[in-house]
Design a protein around this motif. Structure first.
Motif, short mmCIF file in Angstrom:
data_model
loop_
_atom_site.label_atom_id
_atom_site.label_comp_id
_atom_site.label_asym_id
_atom_site.label_seq_id
_atom_site.Cartn_x
_atom_site.Cartn_y
_atom_site.Cartn_z
N CYS A 170 -49.41 32.49 104.07
CA CYS A 170 -49.14 31.90 103.20
C CYS A 170 -48.05 31.24 102.83
N GLN A 171 -48.16 29.96 102.10
CA GLN A 171 -46.81 29.38 101.65
C GLN A 171 -46.65 29.43 100.06
N VAL A 172 -45.59 30.20 99.67
CA VAL A 172 -45.53 30.75 98.49
C VAL A 172 -44.25 30.14 97.62
N ASP A 173 -44.45 29.52 96.38
CA ASP A 173 -43.25 28.85 95.63
C ASP A 173 -43.34 29.61 94.39
N SER A 174 -41.96 30.31 94.04
CA SER A 174 -41.84 30.80 92.84
C SER A 174 -42.91 31.83 92.27
N GLY A 175 -43.64 32.47 93.23
CA GLY A 175 -44.49 33.46 92.94
C GLY A 175 -45.85 33.04 92.91
N TYR A 176 -46.07 31.75 93.31
CA TYR A 176 -47.46 31.27 93.17
C TYR A 176 -47.90 30.62 94.65
#
Length: 293
Positions: A170-176
């Motif tokens: 997974c690539q995740v940014d700011s919880g999304y």
């Protein structure tokens, strides 16, 4: 759309053939527990507030599921059996289906359940044990928001001692969620974790990376996307009857093209899964300890 009598459903994808495992691993009982892994998940989901379960199965196991598994499930659940058939395709693709041997993949399996999903749903695979807290996480999520969601598991905790594994990183940014990249043959050595990325390159993988173990929270709008996407897949891949229509690919399409929000939660418990038949005894021991420890 008609209003559902359920606030939260569970869809269990159990239609795969389990080629590496050899046989129908979805209905293999866990030694000492007298039930399958999917029954443990259904019980956990029921405790978290799920009132409807849709089991997507292949026709070969229907009798065993009806006679053995359904009577053991918690009371108070509406349980529906949906068969995943290779010829469940739009009419103009029937000839293509006739050349197919394996099921079309997880995206098609979930699409088979479309008519029954009228509310938020947790989607899992039958042969993975996710932990009771993961169901509670997504149940709580849908009480406060309607965005899609997933529970991810630290990659290091999902490896096998029996051989390489394939995982969606997974690539995740700011919880999304920003995307999921499928890495093949992930193994651990003295130099860390490595796997083969979608471009066919051997790459390092961060130990703290989250792996998608197919634990999704979706709403009925995703089923609409799956329907459109499956036609696009069939049109694009009409000369290749072995490729699979993957559920995560369509979630990623929605993130990129529809700006769909997918909340990412980190699992609070270990994931246990059976890729190779030789793992069943070890996993059975761990699950027995969890349920009776």
């Amino acid at each position: 759309m008609e209003k559902s009598k359920h606030s939260l459903s569970l869809v269990v994808l159990a239609g795969g053939l389990g080629s590496r495992f050899g046989g129908n691993k979805q209905i293999a009982e866990v030694a000492g527990l007298g039930c399958t892994i999917m029954e443990l998940s259904i019980a956990d989901a029921h405790s978290a507030g799920v009132t409807q379960v849709v089991l997507v199965i292949n026709q070969n196991v229907r009798a065993e599921v009806e006679n053995t598994i359904l009577p053991r499930l918690p009371q108070g659940l509406e349980v529906l059996l949906v068969e995943q058939h290779i010829d469940s395709v739009p009419q103009r693709f029937v000839d293509l289906a006739s050349n197919r041997v394996k099921p079309w993949g997880t995206g098609h399996a979930l699409l088979c359940a479309k008519e029954h999903i009228k509310n938020p749903a947790i989607v899992i695979t039958a042969d993975d044990y996710y932990g009771a807290s993961s169901f509670k996480i997504l149940s709580d999520h849908f009480k406060s928001e309607q965005s899609w969601a997933m529970v991810g598991y630290p990659i290091e905790a999902t490896l096998s001692t029996q051989g390489g594994v394939n995982r969606g990183i997974c690539q995740v940014d700011s919880g999304y969620l920003q995307g999921v990249e499928e890495y093949l043959n992930i193994t651990q050595s003295d130099t860390g974790l490595t796997g083969v990325n979608p471009l066919g390159e051997q790459k390092q993988i961060a130990l703290e990376a989250l792996s998608s173990m197919s634990f999704w929270g979706i709403t009925p709008t995703f089923l609409e996307r799956l329907e459109h996407g499956f036609v696009e897949f069939l049109e694009m891949d009409d000369s290749d009857v072995k490729r699979e229509y993957y559920l995560p690919d369509q979630i990623q399409w929605s993130i990129i093209n529809n700006k769909q929000k997918v909340r990412v939660y980190t699992a609070q418990e270990s994931w246990y899964g059976v890729t190779y038949k030789s793992e069943l005894q070890d996993v059975a021991g761990k699950l027995y300890e969890l349920r009776h420890g």
